[in-house]
Write an enzyme that holds these catalytic residues in place. Sequence first.
Site, PDB file in Angstrom:
ATOM      1  N   LEU A  86       0.856  -1.180   0.000  1.00 22.58           N
ATOM      2  CA  LEU A  86       0.000   0.000   0.000  1.00 22.58           C
ATOM      3  C   LEU A  86       0.897   1.237   0.000  1.00 22.58           C
ATOM      4  O   LEU A  86       1.881   1.294   0.732  1.00 22.58           O
ATOM      5  CB  LEU A  86      -0.851  -0.022   1.268  1.00 22.58           C
ATOM      6  CG  LEU A  86      -2.134   0.802   1.341  1.00 22.58           C
ATOM      7  CD1 LEU A  86      -3.104   0.348   0.276  1.00 22.58           C
ATOM      8  CD2 LEU A  86      -2.758   0.641   2.718  1.00 22.58           C
ATOM      9  N   CYS A  87       0.570   2.235  -0.838  1.00 19.86           N
ATOM     10  CA  CYS A  87       1.360   3.462  -0.807  1.00 19.86           C
ATOM     11  C   CYS A  87       0.434   4.668  -0.882  1.00 19.86           C
ATOM     12  O   CYS A  87      -0.568   4.701  -0.194  1.00 19.86           O
ATOM     13  CB  CYS A  87       2.405   3.477  -1.925  1.00 19.86           C
ATOM     14  SG  CYS A  87       1.703   3.353  -3.582  1.00 19.86           S
ATOM     15  N   ARG A  88       0.772   5.642  -1.720  1.00 17.74           N
ATOM     16  CA  ARG A  88      -0.024   6.871  -1.729  1.00 17.74           C
ATOM     17  C   ARG A  88      -1.086   6.876  -2.816  1.00 17.74           C
ATOM     18  O   ARG A  88      -1.770   7.871  -3.005  1.00 17.74           O
ATOM     19  CB  ARG A  88       0.882   8.079  -1.916  1.00 17.74           C
ATOM     20  CG  ARG A  88       2.017   8.171  -0.919  1.00 17.74           C
ATOM     21  CD  ARG A  88       2.857   9.400  -1.189  1.00 17.74           C
ATOM     22  NE  ARG A  88       4.049   9.446  -0.370  1.00 17.74           N
ATOM     23  CZ  ARG A  88       5.292   9.418  -0.849  1.00 17.74           C
ATOM     24  NH1 ARG A  88       5.487   9.323  -2.146  1.00 17.74           N
ATOM     25  NH2 ARG A  88       6.324   9.478  -0.042  1.00 17.74           N
ATOM     26  N   GLY A  89      -1.191   5.810  -3.549  1.00 21.92           N
ATOM     27  CA  GLY A  89      -2.196   5.754  -4.604  1.00 21.92           C
ATOM     28  C   GLY A  89      -1.594   5.485  -5.961  1.00 21.92           C
ATOM     29  O   GLY A  89      -0.388   5.247  -6.090  1.00 21.92           O
ATOM     30  N   VAL A 129      -3.571   5.190   0.685  1.00 20.62           N
ATOM     31  CA  VAL A 129      -4.126   5.320   2.022  1.00 20.62           C
ATOM     32  C   VAL A 129      -5.260   6.340   2.058  1.00 20.62           C
ATOM     33  O   VAL A 129      -6.298   6.128   2.685  1.00 20.62           O
ATOM     34  CB  VAL A 129      -3.009   5.711   3.021  1.00 20.62           C
ATOM     35  CG1 VAL A 129      -3.603   5.994   4.391  1.00 20.62           C
ATOM     36  CG2 VAL A 129      -1.975   4.609   3.098  1.00 20.62           C
TER      37      VAL A 129
END
Lengths: 242, 242
Positions: free
Chosen positions: A183-186, A213
């Site tokens: 998972l990261c910033r999109g 997120v």
Amino acid sequence: MVSFPSAPDDLFKAYAYEQLATIGKALCAPARLVILNVLCQGERTVEVLAGHAGLSVANASQHLQVLRRANLVESERQGNKIIYRVADRNVVGFFTSMKELAAERMSSLQVAFSEISAAPSRLAAVGREELLSLVEAGIAVVIDVRPSEEYRSGHIAGTVSIPLDRLSDHLSWLPADKEIVALCRGSYCILADKAVDILRELGLSARRAIDGVVEWELSGLPVERETGQRLEASVEGDHGGQ
Amino acid sequence: MVSFPSAPDDLFKAYAYEQLATIGKALCAPARLVILNVLCQGERTVEVLAGHAGLSVANASQHLQVLRRANLVESERQGNKIIYRVADRNVVGFFTSMKELAAERMSSLQVAFSEISAAPSRLAAVGREELLSLVEAGIAVVIDVRPSEEYRSGHIAGTVSIPLDRLSDHLSWLPADKEIVALCRGSYCILADKAVDILRELGLSARRAIDGVVEWELSGLPVERETGQRLEASVEGDHGGQ
DNA sequence: ACCATATTCAACTGGTCACTTGAATACTTG
DNA sequence: CAAGTATTCAAGTGACCAGTTGAATATGGT
């Protein structure tokens, strides 16, 4: 209005669309979009934002004032520094829907990107429903590969913080029998792609999540925040992501 | 990515935000926003759009191509003419949320506007919940004051079409004991304001709705459409609205 | 095939915007 | 109160964009 000349009507119309265009103008420079995207994840100082966008501090300051004039961000003095944040939760939602709208255009790029990338991480990306069911079934582990400061300032409950640049330190205890979801910033961030490539090269089963997120938070998942912790200047650890 | 030079990363980042900025650039000219707003209500020809925005046809054509390059609208040849429409239902939602975001900025203008207007129609505007309860209680009548072509191409069920320029013809049968709520294209449109001013001058109880037909449609109300009916060139009847 | 209509293309001009540089402002710390 | 840090302001330059005009393209009707 009956006895009203038509001039004020046109004035109103012109003014209204001029105001609306102020928002559009704020969103037409890539540098400002980078800044806004970072600000959607939490408040930051001018210097940090300049670092993320690759701008001089003076230049970043000017961009920030354009964003503020459009009422998208607000600033506040805190001690020595001035921190910026999004003016309203709605701004985050609006900007997210803008990114989603652009995702269609992006799909062509993602294909091209996956061709030069070792692993087609983007094409096998995990959507929301699938990820939720994977987690509920206990057959997946979700790792948050953003820099640890960002994890501390807000993360989805149940995820583990493993910053990309420290991924190699945590390889030992990652489960080989479960799927690992990064998972990261999109979708505009490539930290998760990098993590997936590393993990796959080691023979682990890994995929990236499509959303970041912020998107998860918008969709109603519980978020944990370490209050009092504030993001100080430190662009280190951000390896070209976003 | 391990063995990946960092250049492609930055390339991806730069390209991604450039694509995103394409949408922003499409929304930074007031003329394009006027066009997009009209298109959110239905498909139109280039000539009609040019009329609404007060542009030359050649100029409007160029603006439309900017919008198309941003994937916000699409065009299709139909016989002699070329019609434009929004590329996706999501575009309507996105643009609506942009207008809502700007509404905050607009509030200051609305106050100023109501000061020069005979009646403070904007300040007493009716929101969604209130209007629904008024209608359910049977103490309000909702009239759609947009030009009849627009009513025909899509309107909320239960509303009556009374174009502003024909309002005087229908004054006789408007109920004096109920409240009259005027509906138009939304807060950026002043047709309803004008209608309210006329009605109040005649002693009737009238207010305008904050939202327009498109917003109501987005919120889930049933819409009636006269299929087969197409909007042909006719800017007449549009008294500076939008 | 020809003309009328609808739209787009191409070249040009004035204005606006992004970025740079150097100085000014405002707050904190010693 | 002085020095240092963080941010903003102001002026200048090069690039890009909106609007104009006249011609080119494409379709439908006669």
